[in-house]
Design a protein around this motif. Structure first.
Motif, PDB file in Angstrom:
ATOM      1  N   ARG A  49       0.819  -1.218   0.000  1.00  0.00           N
ATOM      2  CA  ARG A  49       0.000   0.000   0.000  1.00  0.00           C
ATOM      3  C   ARG A  49       0.855   1.271   0.000  1.00  0.00           C
ATOM      4  NH1 ARG A  49      -5.443  -0.960   1.389  1.00  0.00           N
ATOM      5  NH2 ARG A  49      -5.931  -3.006   0.517  1.00  0.00           N
ATOM      6  N   PRO A  50       1.656   1.473  -1.049  1.00  0.00           N
ATOM      7  CA  PRO A  50       2.538   2.647  -1.077  1.00  0.00           C
ATOM      8  C   PRO A  50       1.759   3.940  -1.277  1.00  0.00           C
ATOM      9  CG  PRO A  50       2.541   1.587  -3.212  1.00  0.00           C
ATOM     10  CD  PRO A  50       1.721   0.701  -2.300  1.00  0.00           C
ATOM     11  N   HIS A  51       2.389   5.048  -0.913  1.00  0.00           N
ATOM     12  CA  HIS A  51       1.813   6.358  -1.203  1.00  0.00           C
ATOM     13  C   HIS A  51       2.075   6.759  -2.654  1.00  0.00           C
ATOM     14  CE1 HIS A  51       2.645   6.415   3.188  1.00  0.00           C
ATOM     15  NE2 HIS A  51       1.476   7.027   3.237  1.00  0.00           N
ATOM     16  N   LEU A  52       3.175   6.249  -3.205  1.00  0.00           N
ATOM     17  CA  LEU A  52       3.644   6.716  -4.512  1.00  0.00           C
ATOM     18  C   LEU A  52       4.287   5.562  -5.273  1.00  0.00           C
ATOM     19  CD1 LEU A  52       4.557   9.084  -6.471  1.00  0.00           C
ATOM     20  CD2 LEU A  52       6.615   9.242  -5.040  1.00  0.00           C
ATOM     21  N   ILE A  53       4.047   5.521  -6.594  1.00  0.00           N
ATOM     22  CA  ILE A  53       4.783   4.579  -7.440  1.00  0.00           C
ATOM     23  C   ILE A  53       5.446   5.336  -8.588  1.00  0.00           C
ATOM     24  CG2 ILE A  53       3.420   2.535  -6.898  1.00  0.00           C
ATOM     25  CD1 ILE A  53       1.867   2.925  -9.482  1.00  0.00           C
ATOM     26  N   PHE A  54       6.684   4.941  -8.886  1.00  0.00           N
ATOM     27  CA  PHE A  54       7.350   5.368 -10.109  1.00  0.00           C
ATOM     28  C   PHE A  54       7.144   4.231 -11.104  1.00  0.00           C
ATOM     29  CE2 PHE A  54       9.336   8.109  -7.050  1.00  0.00           C
ATOM     30  CZ  PHE A  54       9.541   9.291  -7.747  1.00  0.00           C
ATOM     31  N   LEU A  55       6.476   4.533 -12.204  1.00  0.00           N
ATOM     32  CA  LEU A  55       5.961   3.481 -13.083  1.00  0.00           C
ATOM     33  C   LEU A  55       6.414   3.674 -14.527  1.00  0.00           C
ATOM     34  CD1 LEU A  55       4.049   1.035 -13.488  1.00  0.00           C
ATOM     35  CD2 LEU A  55       2.167   2.682 -13.714  1.00  0.00           C
ATOM     36  N   ASP A  56       7.081   2.643 -15.062  1.00  0.00           N
ATOM     37  CA  ASP A  56       7.428   2.625 -16.476  1.00  0.00           C
ATOM     38  C   ASP A  56       6.164   2.339 -17.290  1.00  0.00           C
ATOM     39  OD1 ASP A  56       8.896   2.648 -18.803  1.00  0.00           O
ATOM     40  OD2 ASP A  56       9.719   0.643 -18.538  1.00  0.00           O
ATOM     41  N   ILE A  57       6.134   2.774 -18.522  1.00  0.00           N
ATOM     42  CA  ILE A  57       4.976   2.529 -19.381  1.00  0.00           C
ATOM     43  C   ILE A  57       5.163   1.280 -20.224  1.00  0.00           C
ATOM     44  CG2 ILE A  57       3.584   3.415 -21.302  1.00  0.00           C
ATOM     45  CD1 ILE A  57       3.982   6.213 -20.157  1.00  0.00           C
ATOM     46  N   GLN A  58       6.224   1.232 -20.999  1.00  0.00           N
ATOM     47  CA  GLN A  58       6.473   0.096 -21.878  1.00  0.00           C
ATOM     48  C   GLN A  58       7.230  -1.001 -21.138  1.00  0.00           C
ATOM     49  OE1 GLN A  58       5.323  -0.736 -24.626  1.00  0.00           O
ATOM     50  NE2 GLN A  58       4.626   1.090 -25.682  1.00  0.00           N
ATOM     51  N   MET A  59       6.518  -2.099 -20.819  1.00  0.00           N
ATOM     52  CA  MET A  59       7.119  -3.254 -20.169  1.00  0.00           C
ATOM     53  C   MET A  59       6.632  -4.514 -20.876  1.00  0.00           C
ATOM     54  SD  MET A  59       6.914  -2.261 -16.102  1.00  0.00           S
ATOM     55  CE  MET A  59       5.143  -1.888 -16.117  1.00  0.00           C
ATOM     56  N   PRO A  60       7.357  -5.623 -20.735  1.00  0.00           N
ATOM     57  CA  PRO A  60       6.926  -6.862 -21.392  1.00  0.00           C
ATOM     58  C   PRO A  60       5.543  -7.307 -20.927  1.00  0.00           C
ATOM     59  CG  PRO A  60       9.186  -7.038 -20.594  1.00  0.00           C
ATOM     60  CD  PRO A  60       8.641  -5.764 -20.030  1.00  0.00           C
ATOM     61  N   GLU A  61       4.762  -7.816 -21.851  1.00  0.00           N
ATOM     62  CA  GLU A  61       3.437  -8.412 -21.596  1.00  0.00           C
ATOM     63  C   GLU A  61       2.374  -7.378 -21.245  1.00  0.00           C
ATOM     64  OE1 GLU A  61       3.580 -11.718 -18.952  1.00  0.00           O
ATOM     65  OE2 GLU A  61       5.256 -12.661 -20.004  1.00  0.00           O
ATOM     66  N   LYS A  62       2.619  -6.563 -20.206  1.00  0.00           N
ATOM     67  CA  LYS A  62       1.627  -5.564 -19.807  1.00  0.00           C
ATOM     68  C   LYS A  62       2.297  -4.210 -19.654  1.00  0.00           C
ATOM     69  CE  LYS A  62      -1.385  -8.748 -17.239  1.00  0.00           C
ATOM     70  NZ  LYS A  62      -1.963  -9.053 -15.902  1.00  0.00           N
ATOM     71  N   THR A  63       1.584  -3.159 -20.053  1.00  0.00           N
ATOM     72  CA  THR A  63       2.106  -1.806 -19.903  1.00  0.00           C
ATOM     73  C   THR A  63       1.766  -1.251 -18.521  1.00  0.00           C
ATOM     74  OG1 THR A  63       0.100  -0.677 -20.672  1.00  0.00           O
ATOM     75  CG2 THR A  63       1.668  -1.433 -22.360  1.00  0.00           C
ATOM     76  N   GLY A  64       2.333  -0.111 -18.218  1.00  0.00           N
ATOM     77  CA  GLY A  64       1.979   0.575 -16.980  1.00  0.00           C
ATOM     78  C   GLY A  64       0.505   0.938 -16.940  1.00  0.00           C
ATOM     79  N   PHE A  65      -0.058   1.285 -18.093  1.00  0.00           N
ATOM     80  CA  PHE A  65      -1.490   1.602 -18.141  1.00  0.00           C
ATOM     81  C   PHE A  65      -2.335   0.364 -17.843  1.00  0.00           C
ATOM     82  CE2 PHE A  65       0.205   4.832 -21.243  1.00  0.00           C
ATOM     83  CZ  PHE A  65       0.017   5.926 -20.416  1.00  0.00           C
ATOM     84  N   ASP A  66      -1.904  -0.803 -18.347  1.00  0.00           N
ATOM     85  CA  ASP A  66      -2.606  -2.058 -18.047  1.00  0.00           C
ATOM     86  C   ASP A  66      -2.616  -2.313 -16.542  1.00  0.00           C
ATOM     87  OD1 ASP A  66      -3.048  -2.579 -20.749  1.00  0.00           O
ATOM     88  OD2 ASP A  66      -1.156  -3.680 -20.957  1.00  0.00           O
ATOM     89  N   LEU A  67      -1.479  -2.074 -15.912  1.00  0.00           N
ATOM     90  CA  LEU A  67      -1.385  -2.263 -14.462  1.00  0.00           C
ATOM     91  C   LEU A  67      -2.387  -1.386 -13.726  1.00  0.00           C
ATOM     92  CD1 LEU A  67      -0.124  -3.113 -11.759  1.00  0.00           C
ATOM     93  CD2 LEU A  67       1.688  -1.440 -12.174  1.00  0.00           C
ATOM     94  N   LEU A  68      -2.435  -0.119 -14.083  1.00  0.00           N
ATOM     95  CA  LEU A  68      -3.347   0.805 -13.392  1.00  0.00           C
ATOM     96  C   LEU A  68      -4.790   0.372 -13.540  1.00  0.00           C
ATOM     97  CD1 LEU A  68      -1.763   4.270 -14.253  1.00  0.00           C
ATOM     98  CD2 LEU A  68      -1.504   2.923 -12.164  1.00  0.00           C
ATOM     99  N   ASN A  69      -5.147  -0.167 -14.693  1.00  0.00           N
ATOM    100  CA  ASN A  69      -6.519  -0.617 -14.917  1.00  0.00           C
ATOM    101  C   ASN A  69      -6.893  -1.801 -14.035  1.00  0.00           C
ATOM    102  OD1 ASN A  69      -7.169   1.301 -16.861  1.00  0.00           O
ATOM    103  ND2 ASN A  69      -6.397   0.046 -18.542  1.00  0.00           N
ATOM    104  N   GLU A  70      -5.900  -2.533 -13.534  1.00  0.00           N
ATOM    105  CA  GLU A  70      -6.155  -3.704 -12.704  1.00  0.00           C
ATOM    106  C   GLU A  70      -6.187  -3.383 -11.210  1.00  0.00           C
ATOM    107  OE1 GLU A  70      -3.271  -6.663 -13.654  1.00  0.00           O
ATOM    108  OE2 GLU A  70      -3.902  -6.853 -15.744  1.00  0.00           O
ATOM    109  N   LEU A  71      -5.793  -2.178 -10.849  1.00  0.00           N
ATOM    110  CA  LEU A  71      -5.707  -1.827  -9.431  1.00  0.00           C
ATOM    111  C   LEU A  71      -7.043  -1.365  -8.872  1.00  0.00           C
ATOM    112  CD1 LEU A  71      -2.349   0.181  -9.322  1.00  0.00           C
ATOM    113  CD2 LEU A  71      -2.724  -2.184  -8.629  1.00  0.00           C
ATOM    114  N   THR A  72      -7.314  -1.772  -7.643  1.00  0.00           N
ATOM    115  CA  THR A  72      -8.467  -1.251  -6.913  1.00  0.00           C
ATOM    116  C   THR A  72      -8.082   0.002  -6.148  1.00  0.00           C
ATOM    117  OG1 THR A  72      -9.339  -3.487  -6.652  1.00  0.00           O
ATOM    118  CG2 THR A  72     -10.233  -1.796  -5.192  1.00  0.00           C
ATOM    119  N   ILE A  73      -6.930  -0.054  -5.500  1.00  0.00           N
ATOM    120  CA  ILE A  73      -6.397   1.095  -4.781  1.00  0.00           C
ATOM    121  C   ILE A  73      -5.237   1.654  -5.602  1.00  0.00           C
ATOM    122  CG2 ILE A  73      -5.366   1.909  -2.635  1.00  0.00           C
ATOM    123  CD1 ILE A  73      -8.251   0.860  -2.405  1.00  0.00           C
ATOM    124  N   VAL A  74      -5.355   2.901  -6.018  1.00  0.00           N
ATOM    125  CA  VAL A  74      -4.348   3.497  -6.905  1.00  0.00           C
ATOM    126  C   VAL A  74      -3.531   4.539  -6.134  1.00  0.00           C
ATOM    127  CG1 VAL A  74      -3.941   4.698  -9.072  1.00  0.00           C
ATOM    128  CG2 VAL A  74      -5.910   3.163  -8.851  1.00  0.00           C
TER     129      VAL A  74
END
Length: 239
Positions: A49-74
């Motif tokens: 449960r971090p306060h902040l994430i440093f997030l890359d966009i282009q990653m293998p299999e899933k992008t950073g945007f894909d990750l955000l779409n899967e989160l309940t707590i952002v």
């Protein structure tokens, strides 16, 4: 409050080391994990449960945007990427900043200043009035003595605030910011720039456009929550 918890998610080890090197210069931030892909990043976010994430966009299999779409707590987000073309989309998902690799220290510290200003807004407010407290409002020739528990929501109208309660409305010449500081922050929540709601009247919460939420009261009234406050509302109500 203690340190702000940070997670770094990037498939490039050198990129993660770069962010870590800058963060290690800032004692108010604590790195609680790092991940090299979206799935591992999601697991870390849910566990730490971090306060902040440093997030890359282009990653293998899933992008950073894909990750955000899967989160309940952002958490709050700072994107780190080698590509400039995603900037518009990054701010559409309410990112605090967008850093292009290689990241210059001066630019990183400028981003951190913005992060600290934003995170400071999420700290618990000092409770001045409990939900049982009654407030006096003189609106024209009418006077009201209202329990805060009866107030469903408050909206800003230029230099005035309008209180909605028990089928009535009353105006008070105060800013919404001033009123917000006096309310019980465990009950009242600022959903956007112009409205504060009493969460005890919430019946349903639905996902809405662009990661926003829509709130429905027991009275049938509906409210749109801004993108930023939608994120905070999820965090505010998480275990």
């Amino acid at each position: 409050m203690g340190k702000y918890k940070v997670i770094i998610i990037d498939d490039e080890r050198l990129a993660r080391e770069e962010v870590k090197r800058y963060l290690n210069l800032l004692p108010e931030f604590e790195i609680v994990g790092e991940a090299d892909n979206a799935d591992n990043g999601k697991a870390l976010i849910e566990a730490k449960r971090p306060h902040l994430i440093f997030l890359d966009i282009q990653m293998p299999e899933k992008t950073g945007f894909d990750l955000l779409n899967e989160l309940t707590i952002v958490p709050e987000i700072v994107f780190t990427t080698a590509y400039t073309e995603y900037a518009t989309k990054a701010f559409d998902v309410n990112a605090l900043d967008y850093l292009v690799k290689p990241i210059r220290e001066e630019r990183f510290l400028k981003s951190i200043k913005k992060v600290k200003e934003e995170l400071s807004k999420t700290q618990p407010k000092r409770i001045t009035f409990s939900i049982q407290h009654k407030i006096f409002i003189k609106d024209g020739i009418k006077c009201h003595f209202i329990p805060l528990s009866d107030i469903r929501y408050i909206e800003s109208l230029e230099n005035y605030a309008r209180f909605h309660f028990n089928g009535n409305r009353a105006m008070l010449k105060q800013s919404l910011n001033t009123i917000e500081k006096k309310l019980d922050a465990t009950v009242f929540f600022r959903i956007n720039r112009s409205q504060i709601i009493n969460t005890q009247y919430i019946k349903d919460v639905f996902p809405h456009l662009k990661n926003r939420l829509k709130i429905v009261f027991t009275t049938g009234e509906t409210f749109d929550v801004s993108s930023r406050q939608s994120v905070r509302f999820k965090n505010w109500n998480s275990l």
